[in-house]
Write a protein that holds these residues in place. Structure first.
Motif, PDB file in Angstrom:
ATOM      1  N   THR A 161     117.696  14.130 -22.991  1.00  0.00           N
ATOM      2  CA  THR A 161     117.116  15.469 -22.926  1.00  0.00           C
ATOM      3  C   THR A 161     116.048  15.980 -23.907  1.00  0.00           C
ATOM      4  N   GLY A 162     116.057  15.288 -24.983  1.00  0.00           N
ATOM      5  CA  GLY A 162     114.971  15.741 -26.160  1.00  0.00           C
ATOM      6  C   GLY A 162     115.550  16.680 -26.819  1.00  0.00           C
ATOM      7  N   LEU A 163     116.891  17.273 -26.660  1.00  0.00           N
ATOM      8  CA  LEU A 163     116.982  18.521 -27.388  1.00  0.00           C
ATOM      9  C   LEU A 163     117.884  17.986 -28.914  1.00  0.00           C
ATOM     10  N   TYR A 164     118.416  16.603 -28.773  1.00  0.00           N
ATOM     11  CA  TYR A 164     119.408  16.635 -30.110  1.00  0.00           C
ATOM     12  C   TYR A 164     119.265  14.906 -30.226  1.00  0.00           C
ATOM     13  N   THR A 165     119.221  14.670 -31.160  1.00  0.00           N
ATOM     14  CA  THR A 165     119.408  13.247 -31.692  1.00  0.00           C
ATOM     15  C   THR A 165     120.812  12.673 -31.997  1.00  0.00           C
ATOM     16  N   GLU A 166     121.073  11.372 -32.108  1.00  0.00           N
ATOM     17  CA  GLU A 166     122.183  11.035 -32.487  1.00  0.00           C
ATOM     18  C   GLU A 166     122.865  11.479 -33.968  1.00  0.00           C
ATOM     19  N   ALA A 167     122.031  11.778 -34.864  1.00  0.00           N
ATOM     20  CA  ALA A 167     122.123  12.188 -36.146  1.00  0.00           C
ATOM     21  C   ALA A 167     122.466  13.708 -36.088  1.00  0.00           C
ATOM     22  N   ASP A 168     121.973  14.268 -34.858  1.00  0.00           N
ATOM     23  CA  ASP A 168     122.530  15.858 -34.692  1.00  0.00           C
ATOM     24  C   ASP A 168     123.876  15.902 -34.223  1.00  0.00           C
ATOM     25  N   ILE A 169     124.078  14.982 -33.300  1.00  0.00           N
ATOM     26  CA  ILE A 169     125.396  15.014 -32.468  1.00  0.00           C
ATOM     27  C   ILE A 169     126.509  14.540 -33.252  1.00  0.00           C
ATOM     28  N   ARG A 170     126.545  13.459 -34.065  1.00  0.00           N
ATOM     29  CA  ARG A 170     127.541  12.941 -34.662  1.00  0.00           C
ATOM     30  C   ARG A 170     128.465  13.937 -35.555  1.00  0.00           C
ATOM     31  N   PRO A 171     127.672  14.775 -36.346  1.00  0.00           N
ATOM     32  CA  PRO A 171     128.656  15.428 -37.345  1.00  0.00           C
ATOM     33  C   PRO A 171     129.716  16.632 -36.599  1.00  0.00           C
ATOM     34  N   LYS A 172     129.045  16.833 -35.262  1.00  0.00           N
ATOM     35  CA  LYS A 172     129.916  17.681 -34.454  1.00  0.00           C
ATOM     36  C   LYS A 172     131.082  17.104 -33.716  1.00  0.00           C
ATOM     37  N   LEU A 173     131.088  15.867 -33.726  1.00  0.00           N
ATOM     38  CA  LEU A 173     132.370  15.325 -32.924  1.00  0.00           C
ATOM     39  C   LEU A 173     133.666  15.252 -33.903  1.00  0.00           C
ATOM     40  N   HIS A 174     134.637  16.102 -33.374  1.00  0.00           N
ATOM     41  CA  HIS A 174     136.045  16.152 -34.273  1.00  0.00           C
ATOM     42  C   HIS A 174     137.142  16.055 -33.152  1.00  0.00           C
ATOM     43  N   CYS A 175     138.380  15.624 -33.666  1.00  0.00           N
ATOM     44  CA  CYS A 175     139.535  15.758 -32.896  1.00  0.00           C
ATOM     45  C   CYS A 175     140.125  17.299 -32.957  1.00  0.00           C
ATOM     46  N   SER A 176     141.206  17.342 -32.305  1.00  0.00           N
ATOM     47  CA  SER A 176     141.897  18.698 -32.514  1.00  0.00           C
ATOM     48  C   SER A 176     143.311  18.744 -32.980  1.00  0.00           C
ATOM     49  N   SER A 177     143.527  17.427 -33.438  1.00  0.00           N
ATOM     50  CA  SER A 177     144.903  17.331 -34.013  1.00  0.00           C
ATOM     51  C   SER A 177     145.359  17.923 -35.245  1.00  0.00           C
ATOM     52  N   PHE A 178     144.257  18.424 -36.000  1.00  0.00           N
ATOM     53  CA  PHE A 178     144.255  19.107 -37.467  1.00  0.00           C
ATOM     54  C   PHE A 178     143.088  19.725 -37.389  1.00  0.00           C
ATOM     55  N   PHE A 179     143.097  21.067 -37.660  1.00  0.00           N
ATOM     56  CA  PHE A 179     141.869  21.914 -37.841  1.00  0.00           C
ATOM     57  C   PHE A 179     142.243  23.252 -38.656  1.00  0.00           C
ATOM     58  N   ASP A 180     141.350  23.921 -39.340  1.00  0.00           N
ATOM     59  CA  ASP A 180     141.543  25.032 -40.181  1.00  0.00           C
ATOM     60  C   ASP A 180     140.417  25.931 -39.889  1.00  0.00           C
ATOM     61  N   SER A 181     140.930  27.156 -39.540  1.00  0.00           N
ATOM     62  CA  SER A 181     139.884  27.999 -38.800  1.00  0.00           C
ATOM     63  C   SER A 181     140.122  29.611 -38.965  1.00  0.00           C
ATOM     64  N   LYS A 182     139.299  30.325 -38.266  1.00  0.00           N
ATOM     65  CA  LYS A 182     139.608  31.893 -38.479  1.00  0.00           C
ATOM     66  C   LYS A 182     139.717  32.540 -36.880  1.00  0.00           C
TER      67      LYS A 182
END
Length: 221
Positions: A161-182
């Motif tokens: 798409t030209g919107l994002y590179t792999e370097a942009d995408i990878r830090p956003k990938l997470h699982c949902s088994s443990f997380f801390d939020s608001k």
């Protein structure tokens, strides 16, 4: 001071694991920290007995919120290309209730940690709680280092798409088994915006077909 608590998702099927998690929280995190159990389904007889026996444990009972996340997940997954391909061979967990965990964002705690029901709490949570002063989400997982073929998002497709590179995408990938939020990060209006992008603009196709039904993949989109 903002309220803080712990959430998990459970029913009677995983009752033994739930008790193990509750005991580990009491031993390693704190005996008085409030804990709220989100019901996976209506099989809750044993869970309710355990709630009644523990002064710091409650059962999440806002069914409007639970239903809103159920409907959101089902609409999004129905728009994924794999839906049509797998009409006759859907995985047994398709349309499960795992997405109910996201009711935490409209729950009773201002700040919280979510543990999957098959987890154990091994140490205090001070370090992750303190980091919520800087961030909206804290994760502890390895989803971002998975091979492209099994990554949560279809990285090559998104790069085209030209919107994002792999370097942009990878830090956003997470699982949902443990997380801390608001609390309050996702409003009703924001869910509608997300559905518009995912369904109408077809960004749901960015979700890797190997895990299109997974609640964790909803967390990263």
């Amino acid at each position: 001071m903002d309220s803080f608590g712990i959430y998990t998702l459970a029913n009677d099927v995983v009752f033994d694991q739930l008790v193990a998690l509750l005991n580990s929280i009491e031993a390693n995190v704190g005996a008085d920290i409030p804990i709220c159990i989100i019901p996976y389904n209506d099989k809750l007889d044993l869970v309710q007995q355990e709630v009644n026996a523990r002064k710091n444990v409650t059962l999440f009972d806002n069914w409007d919120v639970i239903q809103r996340w159920e409907e959101f997940a089902h609409e999004v997954w129905a728009a994924h290309p794999r839906e049509k391909e797998m009409k006759l061979s859907r995985p047994s967990w398709y349309k499960s209730h795992l997405q109910r965990k996201f009711a935490v964002f409209e729950g009773i705690f201002d700040k919280f940690v979510f543990y999957d029901g098959d987890s154990l709490a091994m140490k205090p949570l001070n370090n992750v709680i303190d980091r919520l002063e800087e961030y909206d989400f804290i994760f502890d997982d390895w989803e971002h280092i998975k091979d492209k073929a099994v990554a949560a998002l279809n990285i090559p497709l998104i790069e085209k798409t030209g919107l994002y590179t792999e370097a942009d995408i990878r830090p956003k990938l997470h699982c949902s088994s443990f997380f801390d939020s608001k609390k309050g990060l996702f409003s009703v209006q924001e869910l509608e915006i997300m559905k518009e992008r995912l369904i109408t603009q077809k960004e749901v196709q960015w979700i890797n077909g190997n895990g299109w039904w997974d609640d964790a993949f909803l967390l990263i989109i």
